[in-house]
Design a protein around this motif. Structure first.
Motif, PDB file in Angstrom:
ATOM      1  N   ALA A 150     -45.010  77.102 -42.460  1.00 14.48           N
ATOM      2  CA  ALA A 150     -45.406  75.788 -41.944  1.00 14.48           C
ATOM      3  C   ALA A 150     -44.277  74.763 -41.900  1.00 14.48           C
ATOM      4  N   THR A 151     -44.200  74.072 -40.763  1.00 19.38           N
ATOM      5  CA  THR A 151     -43.310  72.919 -40.617  1.00 19.38           C
ATOM      6  C   THR A 151     -44.049  71.889 -39.775  1.00 19.38           C
ATOM      7  N   ALA A 152     -43.684  70.620 -39.908  1.00 23.52           N
ATOM      8  CA  ALA A 152     -44.318  69.588 -39.074  1.00 23.52           C
ATOM      9  C   ALA A 152     -43.371  68.402 -38.944  1.00 23.52           C
ATOM     10  N   HIS A 153     -43.442  67.743 -37.792  1.00 22.83           N
ATOM     11  CA  HIS A 153     -42.694  66.505 -37.622  1.00 22.83           C
ATOM     12  C   HIS A 153     -43.293  65.458 -38.564  1.00 22.83           C
ATOM     13  N   ALA A 154     -42.482  64.902 -39.411  1.00 23.50           N
ATOM     14  CA  ALA A 154     -42.935  63.836 -40.308  1.00 23.50           C
ATOM     15  C   ALA A 154     -41.721  63.004 -40.696  1.00 23.50           C
ATOM     16  N   GLY A 155     -41.940  61.721 -40.908  1.00 22.02           N
ATOM     17  CA  GLY A 155     -40.833  60.856 -41.316  1.00 22.02           C
ATOM     18  C   GLY A 155     -39.779  60.710 -40.247  1.00 22.02           C
ATOM     19  N   GLU A 156     -40.183  60.891 -38.977  1.00 25.13           N
ATOM     20  CA  GLU A 156     -39.283  60.580 -37.852  1.00 25.13           C
ATOM     21  C   GLU A 156     -39.574  59.129 -37.459  1.00 25.13           C
ATOM     22  N   HIS A 157     -40.860  58.834 -37.273  1.00 27.46           N
ATOM     23  CA  HIS A 157     -41.252  57.475 -36.870  1.00 27.46           C
ATOM     24  C   HIS A 157     -41.963  56.722 -37.982  1.00 27.46           C
ATOM     25  N   LEU A 158     -42.571  57.448 -38.926  1.00 23.37           N
ATOM     26  CA  LEU A 158     -43.292  56.792 -40.019  1.00 23.37           C
ATOM     27  C   LEU A 158     -42.490  56.899 -41.318  1.00 23.37           C
ATOM     28  N   GLY A 159     -42.924  56.115 -42.298  1.00 24.87           N
ATOM     29  CA  GLY A 159     -42.146  55.945 -43.521  1.00 24.87           C
ATOM     30  C   GLY A 159     -42.153  57.134 -44.466  1.00 24.87           C
ATOM     31  N   PRO A 160     -41.380  57.013 -45.559  1.00 30.65           N
ATOM     32  CA  PRO A 160     -41.122  58.137 -46.467  1.00 30.65           C
ATOM     33  C   PRO A 160     -42.357  58.734 -47.132  1.00 30.65           C
ATOM     34  N   ASP A 161     -43.357  57.880 -47.443  1.00 24.89           N
ATOM     35  CA  ASP A 161     -44.524  58.437 -48.144  1.00 24.89           C
ATOM     36  C   ASP A 161     -45.263  59.457 -47.284  1.00 24.89           C
ATOM     37  N   THR A 162     -45.183  59.286 -45.966  1.00 23.42           N
ATOM     38  CA  THR A 162     -45.897  60.213 -45.074  1.00 23.42           C
ATOM     39  C   THR A 162     -45.264  61.616 -45.119  1.00 23.42           C
ATOM     40  N   ILE A 163     -44.018  61.684 -45.543  1.00 16.63           N
ATOM     41  CA  ILE A 163     -43.349  62.996 -45.632  1.00 16.63           C
ATOM     42  C   ILE A 163     -43.968  63.797 -46.778  1.00 16.63           C
ATOM     43  N   ILE A 164     -44.107  63.136 -47.917  1.00 13.40           N
ATOM     44  CA  ILE A 164     -44.686  63.819 -49.081  1.00 13.40           C
ATOM     45  C   ILE A 164     -46.146  64.182 -48.799  1.00 13.40           C
ATOM     46  N   GLU A 165     -46.845  63.256 -48.156  1.00 11.62           N
ATOM     47  CA  GLU A 165     -48.249  63.517 -47.835  1.00 11.62           C
ATOM     48  C   GLU A 165     -48.351  64.759 -46.930  1.00 11.62           C
ATOM     49  N   ALA A 166     -47.487  64.827 -45.918  1.00 12.15           N
ATOM     50  CA  ALA A 166     -47.529  65.971 -44.990  1.00 12.15           C
ATOM     51  C   ALA A 166     -47.196  67.272 -45.720  1.00 12.15           C
ATOM     52  N   ILE A 167     -46.220  67.224 -46.625  1.00  6.50           N
ATOM     53  CA  ILE A 167     -45.852  68.435 -47.373  1.00  6.50           C
ATOM     54  C   ILE A 167     -47.043  68.909 -48.200  1.00  6.50           C
ATOM     55  N   GLU A 168     -47.666  67.954 -48.880  1.00  9.03           N
ATOM     56  CA  GLU A 168     -48.766  68.333 -49.785  1.00  9.03           C
ATOM     57  C   GLU A 168     -50.008  68.768 -49.022  1.00  9.03           C
ATOM     58  N   VAL A 169     -50.372  68.005 -47.990  1.00  7.44           N
ATOM     59  CA  VAL A 169     -51.634  68.277 -47.284  1.00  7.44           C
ATOM     60  C   VAL A 169     -51.513  69.505 -46.377  1.00  7.44           C
ATOM     61  N   LEU A 170     -50.355  69.660 -45.745  1.00  8.89           N
ATOM     62  CA  LEU A 170     -50.220  70.754 -44.764  1.00  8.89           C
ATOM     63  C   LEU A 170     -49.550  71.994 -45.371  1.00  8.89           C
ATOM     64  N   GLY A 171     -49.011  71.864 -46.551  1.00 11.22           N
ATOM     65  CA  GLY A 171     -48.336  73.010 -47.186  1.00 11.22           C
ATOM     66  C   GLY A 171     -47.024  73.350 -46.501  1.00 11.22           C
ATOM     67  N   LEU A 172     -46.231  72.326 -46.185  1.00 14.08           N
ATOM     68  CA  LEU A 172     -45.000  72.561 -45.416  1.00 14.08           C
ATOM     69  C   LEU A 172     -43.907  73.229 -46.248  1.00 14.08           C
ATOM     70  N   GLU A 173     -43.155  74.089 -45.571  1.00 15.73           N
ATOM     71  CA  GLU A 173     -41.953  74.665 -46.183  1.00 15.73           C
ATOM     72  C   GLU A 173     -40.696  73.983 -45.664  1.00 15.73           C
ATOM     73  N   ARG A 174     -40.821  73.322 -44.509  1.00 14.33           N
ATOM     74  CA  ARG A 174     -39.716  72.526 -43.968  1.00 14.33           C
ATOM     75  C   ARG A 174     -40.333  71.277 -43.345  1.00 14.33           C
ATOM     76  N   VAL A 175     -39.490  70.280 -43.105  1.00 15.61           N
ATOM     77  CA  VAL A 175     -39.985  69.056 -42.463  1.00 15.61           C
ATOM     78  C   VAL A 175     -39.175  68.811 -41.193  1.00 15.61           C
ATOM     79  N   GLY A 176     -39.870  68.575 -40.094  1.00 16.49           N
ATOM     80  CA  GLY A 176     -39.208  68.218 -38.841  1.00 16.49           C
ATOM     81  C   GLY A 176     -38.733  66.774 -38.938  1.00 16.49           C
ATOM     82  N   HIS A 177     -37.427  66.582 -38.882  1.00 18.96           N
ATOM     83  CA  HIS A 177     -36.762  65.273 -39.038  1.00 18.96           C
ATOM     84  C   HIS A 177     -36.793  64.844 -40.516  1.00 18.96           C
ATOM     85  N   GLY A 178     -37.823  64.099 -40.919  1.00  9.62           N
ATOM     86  CA  GLY A 178     -37.914  63.692 -42.332  1.00  9.62           C
ATOM     87  C   GLY A 178     -36.837  62.720 -42.786  1.00  9.62           C
TER      88      GLY A 178
END
Ligand code: ADE
Ligand code: ZN
Length: 308
Positions: free
Chosen positions: A181-209
């Motif tokens: 799993a990867t997802a675009h996060a923290g490109e347009h929205l703030g830092p907390d949304t990155i952690i939220e996306a990692i936790e909720v979606l189970g990301l192994e990488r973050v798009g942009h971030g």
């Protein structure tokens, strides 16, 4: 070099777009395709230009040609591996079955591997602004086929639309069948949304971030969890997230211990290629050797176990 964040439709050159438009009798807005980077001025108009130009891809043969074109150009620059993002429902809407999309990408992969020594995999994506129901459908579709080219599931599109929690179901379907799993996060929205996306979606990488840089806590969490950020420098500058490479946070993210890999995002829209991305990163102290080593570790390359 390794390119871990590239949207297949974003690789479409004006020459190829023109050829496919003619072949498929699709009329392109001339002002758009003649303009450098296809003429857009902000993220919303970029997404519109992107859908418009990508509409020239209408058959499996087109897909094969676009993928092969990018792979052969990348190989000439010295790239050895690419992970393409592609939203299968987009092409299904114009009549290209998912199986045919997988076969087309595999044919491009085999040809590129044999002729140029470059390999690739595919990340099936859902488009955030199309909403959670479409994302869940995209995930079901992706897990319905085992194919060694398909290794991941991702979320692209407008991060400002729909809370990330709405996509939890889609990602749990994808991950339960072994897709990474990867997802675009923290490109347009703030830092907390990155952690939220990692936790909720189970990301192994973050798009942009990259907006992780705005929080010491978030940078520490990323560094200790060793979750790589797929950084696309020219894209971030083109979309006006930062005014210059000197102001880009890549150096600060690296200094904070965050793992960084590179991608071209939509190279034809942002007038870049992977060599340029690596050389921009080198200019701020990140060596090609270190980034390639990191990308090898972060890649989703492993082949999925076959389903019984
Ligand atoms: N789709 C294509 N390029 C994108 C980007 N930079 N951000 C989100 N979605 C995209
Ligand atoms: Zn992207």
């Amino acid at each position: 070099m390794i390119d871990l964040h590239v949207h297949l439709r974003g690789t479409l050159t004006p020459t190829m777009a023109c050829k496919l438009a003619e072949r498929n009798s699709i009329s392109l807005d001339a002002a758009r395709w003649a303009a450098k980077g296809y003429g857009w001025h902000d993220f919303t108009s970029f997404l519109q230009a992107y859908d418009h130009i990508a509409s020239v891809i209408a058959t499996a043969q087109d897909l094969e040609e676009v993928a092969y074109d990018y792979l052969s150009r990348s190989a000439q620059l010295g790239t050895t591996y690419v992970e393409f993002m592609l939203s299968p429902p987009d092409l299904m809407r114009v009549g290209v079955a998912f199986d045919d999309q997988l076969a087309a990408l595999s044919a491009a992969r085999e040809r590129a591997l044999e002729l140029h020594g470059i390999d690739c995999r595919m990340i099936a994506t859902a488009v955030r602004h199309l909403g959670p129901a479409a994302a869940t459908q995209a995930a079901r579709l992706a897990v319905g086929r085992r194919h060694d080219i398909l290794v991941g599931f991702g979320l692209t599109g407008d991060e400002r639309m729909f809370p990330v929690g709405d996509f939890k179901e889609a990602f749990s379907i994808a991950r339960s069948e072994g897709l990474r799993a990867t997802a675009h996060a923290g490109e347009h929205l703030g830092p907390d949304t990155i952690i939220e996306a990692i936790e909720v979606l189970g990301l192994e990488r973050v798009g942009h971030g990259i907006r992780a840089v705005e929080s010491e806590v978030v940078m520490r969490q990323l560094a200790s969890a060793k979750i790589p950020l797929e950084v696309c420098l020219t894209s971030n500058l083109a979309l006006n997230l930062y005014p210059s490479i000197g102001k880009h946070p890549i150096g600060r993210l690296n200094a904070a211990g965050c793992a960084i890999v590179l991608g071209t995002d939509d190279p034809s829209f942002f007038s870049t290629d992977i060599e340029m991305e690596y050389s921009l990163a080198a200019g701020v102290g990140l060596s090609a050797h270190d980034i390639t080593a990191q990308a090898n570790t972060a890649s989703f390359r492993a082949i999925l176990p076959s389903r019984h």
